[in-house]
Design a protein around this motif. Structure first.
Motif, mmCIF file in Angstrom:
data_model
loop_
_atom_site.group_PDB
_atom_site.id
_atom_site.type_symbol
_atom_site.label_atom_id
_atom_site.label_comp_id
_atom_site.label_asym_id
_atom_site.label_seq_id
_atom_site.Cartn_x
_atom_site.Cartn_y
_atom_site.Cartn_z
ATOM 1 N N LYS A 7 41.549 45.874 29.357
ATOM 2 C CA LYS A 7 41.560 46.360 30.740
ATOM 3 C C LYS A 7 40.362 45.836 31.518
ATOM 4 N N CYS A 8 39.218 45.772 30.843
ATOM 5 C CA CYS A 8 38.008 45.251 31.495
ATOM 6 C C CYS A 8 38.187 43.775 31.851
ATOM 7 N N CYS A 11 40.405 43.530 34.890
ATOM 8 C CA CYS A 11 39.684 43.883 36.119
ATOM 9 C C CYS A 11 38.741 42.761 36.550
ATOM 10 N N HIS A 14 40.697 39.942 38.177
ATOM 11 C CA HIS A 14 41.203 40.248 39.513
ATOM 12 C C HIS A 14 40.082 40.640 40.482
ATOM 13 N N ASP A 16 38.075 43.241 40.404
ATOM 14 C CA ASP A 16 38.079 44.685 40.658
ATOM 15 C C ASP A 16 36.766 45.291 40.170
ATOM 16 N N GLY A 19 37.033 48.971 39.183
ATOM 17 C CA GLY A 19 37.732 49.125 37.917
ATOM 18 C C GLY A 19 36.833 48.834 36.733
#
Length: 347
Positions: A7-8, A11, A14, A16, A19
Motif C-alpha cells: 500500500k505504501c 501511495c 501515485h 499520495d 496516504g
C-alpha cells in the motif's frame, strides 16, 4: 506487514503524501525500512520520482533519515541525481540536513560505485531520455546538475562545459554534428564533467532503429579526430558505453580495445564484454561466464538456444509488437556476440 508495504508503494507511485503518512502512523510501518529488493526506503523512492510534496512530508512530519543508505550504499540524494532531477526536492533535502552538514552530504560516495551525487547527475545528463537534444528531460537534468554544483563550496565548483556537440552526437543529428565541427570549430574530444567525449554520448543512443545513423555519427566524429579508445574519468571507453550491435562492430573494426578495463574506485575492473554480459538477463547469462584463464566457455546447447532466441527477437524487432524487454534482450545479446566474435578473431 507485506500488505502495508504494498500500500505504501502504491501511495508513493501515485504521489499520495497523506496516504503515505497514514500508513506510517496508523499501520506501524517504519519510515526508514527498505521497501524493495534494492533496499530503498520511502524517501529514496520519493526522491527517485522527484515528488516534492511526499519528500517534504516524509522529512518534516515523519522524520525520515536523509543519510540512510540503500542496498547499493546510496543516499536519497544519489537516487535523486539518478532519476528524480527535481531542484525543489534538492532544496528540501539540503534544508533538512542543515548548512553545517551540506558539504559532507554532497560529498558522500556511494558504496557500490564510489560516485558522488554530482558524478551521478553528470552521468544521467549523458543518458538519452529522448532523441531531441535540449528537450524537456535534458533541460531538467542540466538545471539540476547546475544547481547541485552551485551548492558545493566555491573551491569545489566547476563550470558545466558547452555540450552542444555532445547533444547533437547523442541524437545522431548528422547535420548539426558537421556544422559544429566545420563552422564553429568544436573539439571532437571535448570532455563533459565525467570526461566523456561526444563519441561516448553518441554510442549511448540505445534505439535499434537509429543504429545506422549512430554509426554514421561515429564515423563523422572519428574522421574529425575523435579517439575511439578515449577513457572517461572512470576508465570507460566508448565501447564500454555501447549497447547497439552494429555500433559495437563499427568501433571494434576501427580499433576499439576489447581488453580495456574500467577503473572505478569501488568494484571490479571490467572489460566492455564483461559489462555487456552483466546487462543480460540471468537466464541467458549462464553460458557466457569467463573461466579463470580468461577464455570464453559456452556449451554448444547454450549457443543453439541463444541463437534461436536471438532469431525470435530479430523477428519481433521487425514487427509492430516489440516490447521494451524483447528489444533490450536482443540488443544486449547481439552486442555480446559481436564482441565475443571479435575477441576470438584477434587471438
Amino acid at each position: 506487514m507485506e500488505l502495508n508495504r504494498r500500500k505504501c508503494l502504491r501511495c508513493l507511485w501515485h504521489g499520495d503524501a497523506k496516504g503515505v503518512q497514514h500508513i506510517m502512523y496508523r499501520r506501524g510501518l517504519d519510515v526508514n525500512a527498505p521497501l524493495n529488493a534494492a533496499g530503498e526506503t520511502a524517501l529514496h523512492l520519493a526522491c527517485g520520482l522527484g515528488d516534492e510534496p511526499v519528500v517534504r512530508r516524509l522529512l518534516r512530519n515523519l522524520e525520515a533519515d536523509p543519510w540512510r543508505l540503500d542496498g547499493r550504499g546510496q543516499t536519497p540524494l544519489h537516487t535523486l541525481a539518478q532519476r528524480g532531477f527535481s531542484v525543489a526536492v534538492l532544496n528540501v533535502l539540503l534544508e533538512t540536513v542543515g548548512k553545517p552538514e551540506t558539504t559532507a552530504y554532497l560529498g558522500v560516495n556511494a558504496t557500490a560505485t564510489g560516485l558522488t551525487a554530482v558524478d551521478m547527475a553528470a552521468l544521467s545528463l549523458a543518458r538519452p531520455s529522448n532523441n531531441i537534444p535540449g528537450g524537456d528531460a535534458s533541460a531538467a537534468k542540466l538545471l539540476f546538475l547546475t544547481t547541485l554544483i552551485g551548492k558545493l563550496p566555491s573551491d569545489q565548483q566547476q563550470p558545466v562545459p558547452s555540450l552542444s556537440l555532445h547533444w547533437a552526437a547523442q541524437a545522431a543529428d548528422l547535420t548539426t554534428i558537421r556544422h559544429r565541427l566545420s563552422q564553429t570549430g568544436a573539439n571532437p574530444n571535448a570532455e563533459d564533467l565525467c570526461g566523456m567525449t561526444p563519441l561516448h554520448w553518441a554510442v549511448r543512443n540505445h534505439s535499434l532503429a537509429a543504429q545506422d545513423r549512430v554509426v554514421q555519427a561515429c564515423a563523422v566524429l572519428m574522421s574529425a579526430g575523435s579517439k575511439v579508445n578515449k577513457r572517461d574519468r572512470f576508465g570507460f571507453t566508448p565501447l564500454h558505453r555501447c549497447r547497439l550491435p552494429r555500433v559495437c562492430a563499427f568501433l571494434v573494426e576501427n580499433g576499439a580495445d576489447l581488453e580495456a578495463r574500467t577503473r572505478l574506485s569501488n568494484g571490479p575492473r571490467l572489460t566492455a564484454y564483461d559489462l555487456a554480459v552483466r546487462r543480460m538477463p540471468l537466464s541467458t547469462r549462464l553460458g557466457f561466464n569467463r573461466s579463470h584463464d580468461d577464455e570464453h566457455k559456452m556449451p554448444w546447447r547454450t549457443v543453439q538456444a541463444l541463437e534461436k532466441s536471438a532469431a525470435a527477437r530479430y523477428l519481433l524487432s521487425s514487427g509492430p509488437f516489440l516490447t521494451d524487454q524483447a528489444e533490450s534482450c536482443f540488443r544486449v545479446y547481439s552486442s555480446v556476440i559481436t564482441m565475443r566474435a571479435a575477441h576470438e578473431a584477434r587471438r
